[in-house]
Design an enzyme around this catalytic site. Structure first.
Site, PDB file in Angstrom:
ATOM      1  N   LYS A 147       0.846  -1.178   0.000  1.00 53.23           N
ATOM      2  CA  LYS A 147       0.000   0.000   0.000  1.00 53.23           C
ATOM      3  C   LYS A 147       0.896   1.248   0.000  1.00 53.23           C
ATOM      4  O   LYS A 147       2.037   1.145   0.425  1.00 53.23           O
ATOM      5  CB  LYS A 147      -0.944  -0.012   1.189  1.00 53.23           C
ATOM      6  N   HIS A 177      -2.215  -5.455   5.247  1.00 54.02           N
ATOM      7  CA  HIS A 177      -1.740  -6.356   6.304  1.00 54.02           C
ATOM      8  C   HIS A 177      -2.813  -6.601   7.365  1.00 54.02           C
ATOM      9  O   HIS A 177      -2.729  -7.564   8.121  1.00 54.02           O
ATOM     10  CB  HIS A 177      -0.426  -5.864   6.917  1.00 54.02           C
ATOM     11  N   LYS A 181      -4.116 -10.340   9.967  1.00 53.70           N
ATOM     12  CA  LYS A 181      -4.220 -10.446  11.424  1.00 53.70           C
ATOM     13  C   LYS A 181      -5.128 -11.620  11.792  1.00 53.70           C
ATOM     14  O   LYS A 181      -6.182 -11.812  11.186  1.00 53.70           O
ATOM     15  CB  LYS A 181      -4.805  -9.149  12.014  1.00 53.70           C
ATOM     16  N   GLU A 215      -4.868   4.998  17.568  1.00 54.04           N
ATOM     17  CA  GLU A 215      -3.421   4.936  17.776  1.00 54.04           C
ATOM     18  C   GLU A 215      -3.010   6.010  18.771  1.00 54.04           C
ATOM     19  O   GLU A 215      -3.646   7.069  18.840  1.00 54.04           O
ATOM     20  CB  GLU A 215      -2.683   5.170  16.457  1.00 54.04           C
ATOM     21  N   HIS A 239      -7.853  -0.466   5.312  1.00 58.92           N
ATOM     22  CA  HIS A 239      -8.004  -1.348   6.473  1.00 58.92           C
ATOM     23  C   HIS A 239      -9.443  -1.381   7.005  1.00 58.92           C
ATOM     24  O   HIS A 239     -10.013  -2.449   7.230  1.00 58.92           O
ATOM     25  CB  HIS A 239      -7.085  -0.906   7.613  1.00 58.92           C
ATOM     26  N   LYS A 330      -5.031   9.380  15.234  1.00 56.58           N
ATOM     27  CA  LYS A 330      -3.695   9.366  15.847  1.00 56.58           C
ATOM     28  C   LYS A 330      -3.768  10.126  17.163  1.00 56.58           C
ATOM     29  O   LYS A 330      -4.632  10.980  17.353  1.00 56.58           O
ATOM     30  CB  LYS A 330      -2.708  10.094  14.930  1.00 56.58           C
TER      31      LYS A 330
HETATM   32  P1  NAP Z   1      11.873   2.922   2.586  1.00 57.55           P
HETATM   33  O1  NAP Z   1      12.402   2.632   3.941  1.00 57.55           O
HETATM   34  O2  NAP Z   1      11.988   4.318   2.059  1.00 57.55           O
HETATM   35  O3  NAP Z   1      12.588   1.932   1.570  1.00 57.55           O
HETATM   36  C1  NAP Z   1      12.505   2.089   0.192  1.00 57.55           C
HETATM   37  C2  NAP Z   1      13.333   1.016  -0.474  1.00 57.55           C
HETATM   38  O4  NAP Z   1      13.285   1.239  -1.878  1.00 57.55           O
HETATM   39  C3  NAP Z   1      14.790   1.038  -0.071  1.00 57.55           C
HETATM   40  O5  NAP Z   1      15.245  -0.282   0.050  1.00 57.55           O
HETATM   41  C4  NAP Z   1      15.470   1.702  -1.254  1.00 57.55           C
HETATM   42  O6  NAP Z   1      16.775   1.228  -1.306  1.00 57.55           O
HETATM   43  C5  NAP Z   1      14.611   1.179  -2.389  1.00 57.55           C
HETATM   44  N1  NAP Z   1      14.674   2.002  -3.591  1.00 57.55           N
HETATM   45  C6  NAP Z   1      14.450   3.320  -3.714  1.00 57.55           C
HETATM   46  N2  NAP Z   1      14.615   3.717  -4.986  1.00 57.55           N
HETATM   47  C7  NAP Z   1      14.958   2.610  -5.676  1.00 57.55           C
HETATM   48  C8  NAP Z   1      15.266   2.360  -7.034  1.00 57.55           C
HETATM   49  N3  NAP Z   1      15.278   3.337  -7.967  1.00 57.55           N
HETATM   50  N4  NAP Z   1      15.563   1.100  -7.400  1.00 57.55           N
HETATM   51  C9  NAP Z   1      15.576   0.086  -6.499  1.00 57.55           C
HETATM   52  N5  NAP Z   1      15.287   0.267  -5.202  1.00 57.55           N
HETATM   53  C10 NAP Z   1      14.989   1.510  -4.792  1.00 57.55           C
HETATM   54  O7  NAP Z   1      10.349   2.536   2.455  1.00 57.55           O
HETATM   55  P2  NAP Z   1       9.529   1.440   3.296  1.00 57.55           P
HETATM   56  O8  NAP Z   1       9.019   2.083   4.534  1.00 57.55           O
HETATM   57  O9  NAP Z   1      10.341   0.207   3.427  1.00 57.55           O
HETATM   58  O10 NAP Z   1       8.263   1.200   2.362  1.00 57.55           O
HETATM   59  C11 NAP Z   1       8.306   0.408   1.200  1.00 57.55           C
HETATM   60  C12 NAP Z   1       6.901   0.311   0.624  1.00 57.55           C
HETATM   61  O11 NAP Z   1       6.066  -0.311   1.590  1.00 57.55           O
HETATM   62  C13 NAP Z   1       6.243   1.646   0.314  1.00 57.55           C
HETATM   63  O12 NAP Z   1       5.367   1.490  -0.781  1.00 57.55           O
HETATM   64  C14 NAP Z   1       5.409   1.932   1.561  1.00 57.55           C
HETATM   65  O13 NAP Z   1       4.299   2.758   1.286  1.00 57.55           O
HETATM   66  C15 NAP Z   1       4.964   0.534   1.908  1.00 57.55           C
HETATM   67  N6  NAP Z   1       4.625   0.348   3.323  1.00 57.55           N
HETATM   68  C16 NAP Z   1       5.564   0.487   4.286  1.00 57.55           C
HETATM   69  C17 NAP Z   1       5.218   0.273   5.617  1.00 57.55           C
HETATM   70  C18 NAP Z   1       6.235   0.385   6.714  1.00 57.55           C
HETATM   71  O14 NAP Z   1       5.881   0.055   7.851  1.00 57.55           O
HETATM   72  N7  NAP Z   1       7.447   0.803   6.464  1.00 57.55           N
HETATM   73  C19 NAP Z   1       3.906  -0.071   5.961  1.00 57.55           C
HETATM   74  C20 NAP Z   1       2.955  -0.217   4.945  1.00 57.55           C
HETATM   75  C21 NAP Z   1       3.333  -0.009   3.627  1.00 57.55           C
HETATM   76  P3  NAP Z   1      18.002   1.979  -1.987  1.00 57.55           P
HETATM   77  O15 NAP Z   1      17.996   3.384  -1.523  1.00 57.55           O
HETATM   78  O16 NAP Z   1      19.167   1.164  -1.534  1.00 57.55           O
HETATM   79  O17 NAP Z   1      17.765   1.859  -3.443  1.00 57.55           O
END
Ligand code: NAP
Length: 486
Positions: A147, A177, A181, A215, A239, A330
């Site tokens: 998402k 997610h 649950k 939250e 959700h 929140k």
């Molecule tokens: P993040 O911490 O910003 O990680 C982004 C990832 O994408 C990093 O591994 C980055 O690695 C990689 N990336 C960025 N540009 C890239 C490119 N051009 N080519 C290949 N890899 C690239 O984000 P995140 O929080 O993990 O979230 C990832 C996704 O999950 C998003 O869509 C977010 O909305 C979703 N999401 C996250 C959460 C959460 O709890 N974090 C919850 C729900 C949904 P490099 O910089 O090494 O390339």
């Protein structure tokens, strides 16, 4: 209670975004736990991909740190040493041409291929295209997309259309997610594996339903992202809509992905438009412990809601006249997610004559998603002892952890379960493209009407139950919100 772990077939799972927050906090520790549970074969491959240049060993070392930090595992746990060889890493820029051949060479012909797009949605197209162009994905491969799936109907449609160029719907796993649950799945078990509730599960016997996702955290740290989203896009469209569907849907003919999703879709399509008077938006204010929403979001003029409460009506035979009240926010009093189903009062009380006190109160079924997953059914009984027929409402309380023992309490995290479902090829707990579009089609007018208005969200104190206006939304209907408490 013996937990049953059914091992999955051998697989190659590629995690795009393997250096990111989600991969390290959820996906990798989740895979480790499934490995320890004996569900993942030790021949499986978990291949990380992102732009960061690092070796397989660097990636393993980072993964080990995350498993220790987020998985509550000891550094010297022998299972860690067994798990890490499953991991490897290929540097790939989703927008570039390097690395794809290397990735292809590492994938095995006979294993299941799954690709987890744990990256910003703007990169989904680049990755899908390059997987196809380089012959890495085939008609049996699966992709998992995170998402947010679009920010309105138009963008969600465009995303569906783009993915459809490379993958069939049966290959696309859109993660929500919440659906992973345990208690959310239990909603279906409670409704469709018992005779007890279903005959009463309609407007004739249910007065109203409350769905609360509260939250305690604010948006500090991710304020600029959240400010473009707000509670409706971030929580309601996905959700809460899923919870609403599971409560309101007709029994599917079978516990089968499309049968379940067909029924959920019918609920979304039957949602009536929400009137302005039936929705309250809020924004938390500063308190002595922290900043308010405007500071946290770094946008002093923001009109984005950190809280929303709304009354929702479902236009079908089953639910005519039974409102569903949704609220999420929140910086509220406690972190809790629950669904409360309030039944109607008995049509006639036989206990109102002399010698009795306390008229029967409505039964209530509360399904707690977090914390302390479980169910609580409030029933009337006679207060023990002499003194006439005095009635009292008592809870039949069942915390799943108590009822099922320590093994039952050791429930897989939502991500663990969902990733295993991807490998098994079971889409039941994933959103179908038409479902996501229908949810946006209902949410868009609510968001658009707000954006066109000049109104500001109602202020509410951090640590409270939300804005006063939300209380009035209920009072108008002679009802009350359930208290928000952990
Ligand atoms: P993040 O911490 O910003 O990680 C982004 C990832 O994408 C990093 O591994 C980055 O690695 C990689 N990336 C960025 N540009 C890239 C490119 N051009 N080519 C290949 N890899 C690239 O984000 P995140 O929080 O993990 O979230 C990832 C996704 O999950 C998003 O869509 C977010 O909305 C979703 N999401 C996250 C959460 C959460 O709890 N974090 C919850 C729900 C949904 P490099 O910089 O090494 O390339």
């Amino acid at each position: 209670m013996v937990s049953r772990v059914i091992p999955v077939d051998d697989f190659d799972l590629v995690i795009f975004g393997a250096t990111g927050d989600l991969a390290h906090r959820k996906i990798i520790p989740g895979l480790f736990r499934r490995f320890v549970a004996g569900q993942i074969p030790d021949t499986a491959q978990i291949i990380g991909a992102a732009r960061t240049e690092q070796s397989d060993d660097d990636f393993r070392a980072e993964a080990a740190k995350s498993i220790v930090e987020f998985g509550g595992v000891k550094k010297d746990d022998p299972a860690l040493a067994q798990f890490l060889p499953l991991l490897s890493y290929v540097p790939i820029d989703a927008k570039g041409d390097g690395g794809w051949k290397e990735l292809k060479s590492r994938m095995r012909k006979r294993a299941i291929h799954a690709f987890y797009f744990s990256v910003a949605p703007a990169l989904f197209g680049d990755i899908a295209e390059r997987l196809a162009k380089n012959g890495i994905a085939d008609s049996k491969s699966r992709i998992v997309v995170e998402k947010p799936f679009g920010r309105d109907l138009q963008t969600a449609r465009a995303l569906n259309k783009m993915l459809a160029q490379y993958f069939a719907e049966e290959q696309i796993y859109r993660i929500d997610h919440y659906l992973g649950k345990e208690t959310v799945q239990n909603l279906m078990a409670v409704r469709f594996a018992n005779i007890l509730f279903e005959p009463l599960w309609n407007a004739q016997y249910i007065d109203h339903v409350q769905i609360t996702v509260a939250e305690t955290v604010g948006v500090a740290g991710r304020g600029s992202y959240y400010d473009k989203s707000g509670a409706i896009r971030d929580m309601v469209q996905n959700h809460m809509m899923q919870l609403l569907c599971l409560i309101a849907m007709e029994p599917p003919y079978h516990f089968d992905p499309d049968a379940v999703r067909d029924e959920k879709l019918k609920v979304i399509r039957a949602l009536e438009p929400v009137e302005a008077i039936d929705i309250v938006r809020g924004q938390y204010q500063a308190d002595e412990d922290g900043d308010g929403y405007l500071a946290d979001s770094e946008n002093p003029d923001s009109r984005t809601e950190s809280y929303v409460a709304m009354k929702v009506r479902i236009s079908n035979w089953r639910w005519q006249g039974t409102p569903f009240y949704l609220r999420t926010g929140k910086k509220l009093r406690a972190r809790t997610s629950e669904i409360a189903i309030t039944f109607k009062e008995p049509p006639h009380s036989i206990f109102e004559d002399a010698g009795t006190s306390g008229a029967p109160k409505a039964n209530e079924l509360v399904i707690r998603l977090q914390p302390n997953e479980g169910m609580n059914l409030k029933v009337m009984i006679k207060e023990p002892g002499p003194g006439g027929m005095r009635l009292v409402q008592v809870p039949l309380d069942m915390t799943f952890a108590d009822a099922l023992g320590p093994e039952g309490a050791d429930m897989p995290d939502a991500y663990e379960r969902l990733i295993m479902d991807v490998i098994r090829g079971n889409q039941t707990l994933f959103m179908r493209g038409d479902e996501v579009e229908a949810a946006w089609a209902w949410t868009d007018p609510i968001i658009n009407a707000w954006e066109e208005s000049k109104n500001r969200p109602e202020p509410y104190d951090s640590g409270s139950s939300g804005p006063e206006e939300a209380l009035r939304l209920m009072h108008r209907d002679n009802r009350r919100w359930k208290e928000i408490r952990a």
